[in-house]
Design a protein around this motif. Sequence first.
Motif, PDB file in Angstrom:
ATOM      1  N   VAL A 284     185.781  64.463  21.859  1.00 41.80           N
ATOM      2  CA  VAL A 284     184.382  64.882  22.005  1.00 41.80           C
ATOM      3  C   VAL A 284     183.667  64.666  20.673  1.00 41.80           C
ATOM      4  O   VAL A 284     184.203  64.985  19.612  1.00 41.80           O
ATOM      5  CB  VAL A 284     184.306  66.379  22.389  1.00 41.80           C
ATOM      6  N   GLY A 285     182.461  64.125  20.762  1.00 45.63           N
ATOM      7  CA  GLY A 285     181.632  63.985  19.572  1.00 45.63           C
ATOM      8  C   GLY A 285     180.674  65.159  19.466  1.00 45.63           C
ATOM      9  O   GLY A 285     179.954  65.460  20.412  1.00 45.63           O
ATOM     10  N   VAL A 286     180.712  65.834  18.311  1.00 43.02           N
ATOM     11  CA  VAL A 286     179.836  66.986  18.071  1.00 43.02           C
ATOM     12  C   VAL A 286     179.157  66.809  16.720  1.00 43.02           C
ATOM     13  O   VAL A 286     179.810  66.417  15.746  1.00 43.02           O
ATOM     14  CB  VAL A 286     180.652  68.310  18.048  1.00 43.02           C
ATOM     15  N   GLY A 287     177.867  67.067  16.671  1.00 40.60           N
ATOM     16  CA  GLY A 287     177.159  67.022  15.393  1.00 40.60           C
ATOM     17  C   GLY A 287     176.209  68.202  15.310  1.00 40.60           C
ATOM     18  O   GLY A 287     175.561  68.542  16.303  1.00 40.60           O
ATOM     19  N   ILE A 288     176.161  68.843  14.160  1.00 41.57           N
ATOM     20  CA  ILE A 288     175.299  70.025  14.017  1.00 41.57           C
ATOM     21  C   ILE A 288     174.401  69.860  12.801  1.00 41.57           C
ATOM     22  O   ILE A 288     174.890  69.542  11.710  1.00 41.57           O
ATOM     23  CB  ILE A 288     176.153  71.312  13.908  1.00 41.57           C
TER      24      ILE A 288
END
Lengths: 406, 136
Positions: A284-288
Amino acid sequence: MPKTIEEINAKIKAGKAVVVNAEEVIGIVREKGIARSAVDIDVVTTGTFAPMCSSGIYFNIGHSKPRIKLEAARTYLNDVPAYSGFAAIDIMLGATALPESDPRNKIHPGDFNYGGGHVIEELVSGKDVCLSAATYGTDCYPRKKLETWINIRDLNDAVLYNFRNAYQNYNVAVNVSDKTIYTYLGILKPRMGNAVYCCAGQLSPLLNDPWYKTIGIGTRVFLGGGSGYIAWPGTQFNPSVPRTEAGIPKRGAATLSLIGDLKNMQPRWLRGVSMQGYGVSLSVGVGIPIPVLNEEILAHTAVTDDDIPATIIDYSRDYPQNLPDVLGEVTYAQLRSGRIRFNNRDIPTASLSSYSRALEIANILKEWMNQGAFLLSQPVTPLPGIESGLAFKPLNYRPVERNNSS
Amino acid sequence: MKVSRKIVLHFPARLVEEAIAYRLVKEYNLQFNILKASIIPDSEGFIVLELTGEQEDYDRGVRFLTKIGVNIEALSQNVVRNEDKCTHCGACLTVCPTGAFEIEPGTRRVLFMHDRCIACSMCLKACPPRAMELHF
């Protein structure tokens, strides 16, 4: 001068916000210092892309003619068992589910070529997926069997909902035994022949905000190529682990529960993966985005791989037996050099988390904000901090005594 | 015309101690690059070679090897990377016995050095997105 999220959003809308990624901020702070950088920079973007097993989707297929209810049905998606113990036609699928026909580890190590993570990837790719279900009939839902192709474009709702993503730091796995072992961190060679880690280090979202000053419930994030939200603290949330002086947790600490519209996501950022001898999962790609509200927040985003320690754990005995033993500590800078020095030996290292993809995510998020297409959200409520006393407990095992005579 | 081929040489025990590679260089003008080898005195052995030279020299060299009793097979397996599937995580790095994968400094993308690959297939199932494929 502290900033507010509203002020930063106004700048994003006007195309005037200064957004940098969590790698770039390191050099800027080195050059200009914290005070100056905190004035200049509005947002620091982070990213991570790795297998995140506690991920899944739910969706609603619409009613058939005649109606069927899947509430107690056996429901499959491309032969992978799904869960449909909800109201009539809501279905949930987990990333680690396997077809019943999969031989598992009967011939060790098993291949695990296809499972829930792969179904999710195919659905997001716009491919048809075969739904099959069998249940009992009722007066209002008479149909007992359903076999149909489904496609994401026809679903009423399709939502990615992950119980636990984006671990704040993670173990480094080694194998001290004399034989190769197959784990969720990959193939581990005997006698510490390799060490595998799984963290984006200085780019990782929660390592750039170690005390959860800006990342909270309701934070808008990059999720699977679209945008989503932090729904809740992730399962196994464990803020009270040992930390460095700067506050960086030395072990897996906070986690995030994430939610987002699957229909806006892309297969590049939701990828089914197979771990030999272990099972299947979903990368999963997650960016914050981290709004630079003050100097303290900015200072935390300047964290480097040198500042982040990780814990070396033996996956041949200590991990499977759930023993507290820790073999040692290394930094992500050492891990990324390709070799770590441990017990007078050079051990080659490998990563399961893609740093280049994490960087790509941080840059996409930056681009979205530069175009005014992504605004920051104000968290509704903070994540539980160290003061919550929250701790991840082991199972309270209480053997069930059966009465053999009955 | 210059040719370059990857081949597998199987030696009977009696040939294991012969200076075969030396003769390929000296008498047939061939360059060789040993990709993998297992040679133990008094037992059978094999070498995976990349043999490079003029077509004529290559053919003569292969005839020489066959004549003295070396069994030659083309290295027909070829491991290729499906670029659409690779996520550049780097799980392959410590699995590959010949170091065919490297991290590119800066971008931190995973490079696949095909010339170092001996098609042993170790990476195929070690790759989580199954980006490494065996072609025949």
